[in-house]
Write a protein that holds these residues in place. Structure first.
Motif, short mmCIF file in Angstrom:
data_model
loop_
_atom_site.label_atom_id
_atom_site.label_comp_id
_atom_site.label_asym_id
_atom_site.label_seq_id
_atom_site.Cartn_x
_atom_site.Cartn_y
_atom_site.Cartn_z
N LEU A 383 0.82 -1.21 0.00
CA LEU A 383 0.00 0.00 0.00
C LEU A 383 0.85 1.26 0.00
N GLY A 384 2.16 1.09 0.16
CA GLY A 384 3.03 2.26 0.23
C GLY A 384 2.93 3.00 1.54
N GLU A 385 2.39 2.33 2.56
CA GLU A 385 2.23 2.94 3.89
C GLU A 385 3.48 2.64 4.72
N TYR A 386 4.59 3.28 4.38
CA TYR A 386 5.87 2.95 5.00
C TYR A 386 5.91 3.33 6.49
N ASP A 387 5.35 4.48 6.82
CA ASP A 387 5.36 4.91 8.22
C ASP A 387 4.55 3.95 9.09
N SER A 388 3.38 3.53 8.58
CA SER A 388 2.55 2.58 9.32
C SER A 388 3.26 1.24 9.46
N ALA A 389 3.97 0.84 8.39
CA ALA A 389 4.71 -0.42 8.43
C ALA A 389 5.83 -0.36 9.46
N ILE A 390 6.53 0.76 9.49
CA ILE A 390 7.61 0.94 10.47
C ILE A 390 7.06 0.86 11.89
N HIS A 391 5.92 1.52 12.11
CA HIS A 391 5.31 1.51 13.44
C HIS A 391 4.94 0.08 13.86
N ALA A 392 4.37 -0.68 12.91
CA ALA A 392 3.98 -2.06 13.20
C ALA A 392 5.20 -2.93 13.48
N LEU A 393 6.25 -2.76 12.68
CA LEU A 393 7.45 -3.58 12.85
C LEU A 393 8.18 -3.27 14.15
N LEU A 394 8.17 -2.00 14.55
CA LEU A 394 8.79 -1.66 15.82
C LEU A 394 8.02 -2.28 16.99
N GLN A 395 6.69 -2.33 16.85
CA GLN A 395 5.88 -3.03 17.86
C GLN A 395 6.25 -4.51 17.89
N ALA A 396 6.40 -5.09 16.70
CA ALA A 396 6.72 -6.51 16.61
C ALA A 396 8.06 -6.82 17.26
N LEU A 397 9.02 -5.91 17.11
CA LEU A 397 10.34 -6.12 17.71
C LEU A 397 10.29 -6.19 19.24
N GLU A 398 9.25 -5.59 19.82
CA GLU A 398 9.11 -5.68 21.28
C GLU A 398 8.80 -7.12 21.70
N PHE A 399 8.12 -7.86 20.82
CA PHE A 399 7.80 -9.25 21.11
C PHE A 399 8.88 -10.20 20.60
N TYR A 400 9.55 -9.82 19.53
CA TYR A 400 10.58 -10.67 18.92
C TYR A 400 11.85 -9.84 18.72
N PRO A 401 12.56 -9.54 19.80
CA PRO A 401 13.73 -8.64 19.71
C PRO A 401 14.78 -9.17 18.74
N GLU A 402 15.27 -8.27 17.89
CA GLU A 402 16.39 -8.55 16.99
C GLU A 402 16.10 -9.70 16.04
N HIS A 403 14.84 -9.93 15.71
CA HIS A 403 14.50 -10.99 14.77
C HIS A 403 14.84 -10.54 13.35
N ALA A 404 15.60 -11.35 12.63
CA ALA A 404 16.14 -10.93 11.33
C ALA A 404 15.05 -10.57 10.33
N ASP A 405 13.95 -11.34 10.26
CA ASP A 405 12.89 -11.06 9.29
C ASP A 405 12.30 -9.67 9.51
N LEU A 406 12.18 -9.29 10.78
CA LEU A 406 11.65 -7.97 11.10
C LEU A 406 12.68 -6.88 10.80
N GLU A 407 13.94 -7.16 11.13
CA GLU A 407 15.01 -6.19 10.91
C GLU A 407 15.20 -5.89 9.43
N TYR A 408 15.18 -6.92 8.58
CA TYR A 408 15.31 -6.69 7.13
C TYR A 408 14.18 -5.80 6.61
N ARG A 409 12.98 -6.06 7.09
CA ARG A 409 11.84 -5.27 6.63
C ARG A 409 11.94 -3.84 7.13
N LEU A 410 12.35 -3.69 8.39
CA LEU A 410 12.52 -2.34 8.91
C LEU A 410 13.57 -1.57 8.12
N ALA A 411 14.65 -2.25 7.78
CA ALA A 411 15.72 -1.61 6.99
C ALA A 411 15.16 -1.10 5.68
N GLY A 412 14.43 -1.98 4.98
CA GLY A 412 13.87 -1.58 3.68
C GLY A 412 12.91 -0.42 3.80
#
Length: 466
Positions: A383-412
């Motif tokens: 959807l091109g909603e990068y800010d919303s995606a970043i917010h969701a992924l940062l929330q996810a990192l709270e449950f799965y700290p330093e998880h590579a799948d989340l980190e790669y997506r956050l980087a992108g």
């Protein structure tokens, strides 16, 4: 004892109701009043019961039985002080009347003082030989205290008094189940069946215990004995069908479910299980037929609509699957599974905004599985909603700290949001935790992946990992 139109003792009731209509005053024995009051209480006609007690006490002011019935109603109405006053008056005259202590226990129970209620019930036990009802009350008090071991012992005492007290039998098994003591339950039920070998309820419960231990052969034998004891016992056929399903003996399972359809009005549960068996056998037309019968029988059974959803989903008919999952959601909008299914179906239909809303609802309802966070962020990327995606992924990192799948997506996402500094930070985190998954960047963020700076970072980690 309740009154019956076919028994002579309904005459006092008719006489009493005639008296109320005519305002005449008739005399009744104390026992007649007791029967009249019990009749009204059993019929939930509390106002008439109170009227009968009032007139009864006018005619028999010393009747402790009528006073105790008055107390019962007062306790029901939470008028505890008045009830206790009357009980104390009775106790002064009849110190050994166990019903006084039972009613006092009832008052303490309603005030959440269950330990005191238990003490009073044990006092009542010492005054009577008719212990079954008191043990039942004790069992309930122990349940209020979450003391399942003591509750179990109390209900077993009920069965010792009356082995056909099936309410107590169910309560004993409930306690065993809560304690997860399946072996203890099996031992108890086998002992019980030695005394009562044709008790279909006990055989049925024994079968369920064997199912809990995945002892399916023994479970089938138990359900067969339950059916032998009562060949109209629908519950045994249903449980036997479920076990046969687990053993992948689907045709036999269908036979048992179909027997229940002939014993009583058809149930949506039986239709649903038959449909699932046909589904497993590849009889798709029959499966669909029984799924539709399920929701026709019970339109509010959301599991029926879910079964139809899954049926069409497997056939890749996503439009119909979407229609039926929405039916399930309309019935139970708080079910996480339905929202996850809705998100996936909308995604496959390229309805990304609807998929976004479904994933959002899934998270709101407390589903924090890694797959849910990743799928949601991928939808937001589309959807091109990068800010919303970043917010969701940062929330996810709270449950799965330093998880590579989340980190790669956050980087992108950060690179696409022109925040190269944070993009580089999360890319390095991802590479450090799982270098092998770096092709995630190429698949999801090809434009980012082809940047020279990004390739240099990935290449540097490749060299350091050699």
């Amino acid at each position: 004892m309740p009154f019956s139109a076919h028994e002579d003792h309904n005459l006092p009731l008719a006489k009493f109701e005639s008296m109320l209509k005519t305002n005449d005053v008739y005399f009744f024995d104390s026992e007649d009043f007791q029967q009249i009051v019990h009749h009204y209480l059993d019929s939930a006609k509390v106002a008439l019961a109170k009227k009968a007690i009032q007139i009864g006490l006018q005619q028999h002011p010393t009747s402790s039985e009528l006073k105790l019935l008055h107390v019962e109603i007062l306790v029901f109405e939470n008028r505890f002080e008045t009830a206790e006053t009357i009980l104390n008056e009775i106790e002064a005259i009849e110190v050994s009347n166990e019903e006084i202590y039972i009613q006092k226990a009832n008052i303490y129970s309603k005030q959440d003082n269950h330990q005191k209620a238990i003490e009073l019930l044990y006092e009542a036990l010492s005054m009577t030989d008719n212990n079954s009802d008191i043990y039942s009350l004790l069992g309930m008090e122990y349940l209020f205290l979450d003391d399942y071991e003591s509750a179990k012992d109390a209900f077993i005492q009920c069965l010792n008094e009356d082995y056909q007290d099936y309410a107590a039998l169910y309560n004993v098994i409930y306690c065993f189940d809560f304690l997860e003591d399946y072996d203890g339950a099996i031992t108890f039920l086998n002992s019980y069946l030695d005394q009562n070998p044709y008790c279909e309820v006990a055989w049925h419960q024994l079968g369920k215990q064997f199912v809990s231990k995945k002892m399916y052969k023994e479970a089938l034998s138990s359900f067969d004995f339950a059916i032998y004891s009562d060949d109209t016992f629908i519950g045994a056929y249903l449980e036997k069908g479920r076990v046969l399903e687990r053993l992948k003996r689907y045709n036999e399972a269908i036979e048992n479910y179909e027997i229940t359809l002939g014993l009583d009005d058809p149930t949506s549960f039986a239709y649903l299980r038959i449909g699932k068996c046909h589904d497993k056998l590849g009889n798709y037309d029959l499966a669909k037929k029984f799924y539709y019968r399920t929701v026709h029988e019970d339109p509010l059974l959301d599991k029926g609509w879910l079964a139809i959803t899954d049926f069409y989903f497997k056939q890749r008919n996503y439009q119909k699957a979407l229609y039926y999952i929405n039916k399930a959601i309309n019935i139970d909008s708080e079910n996480v599974l339905y929202w996850k299914r809705s998100a996936k179906i909308n995604e496959l239909l390229h309805f990304y905004e609807e998929a976004d809303l479904s994933y959002q609802k899934t998270i709101e309802l407390g589903n924090y599985e890694l797959e849910t966070w990743i799928s949601w962020s991928d939808i937001l990327l589309k959807l091109g909603e990068y800010d919303s995606a970043i917010h969701a992924l940062l929330q996810a990192l709270e449950f799965y700290p330093e998880h590579a799948d989340l980190e790669y997506r956050l980087a992108g996402m950060y690179y696409l949001s022109s925040d190269a500094l944070k993009g580089t930070y999360h890319l390095k985190n991802a590479l450090m935790h799982n270098y092998e998954e770096h092709d995630t960047m190429e698949v999801l963020f090809p434009g980012v992946y082809n940047r020279k700076t990004v390739k240099n970072i990935i290449h540097s980690f490749k060299n350091s990992s050699i």
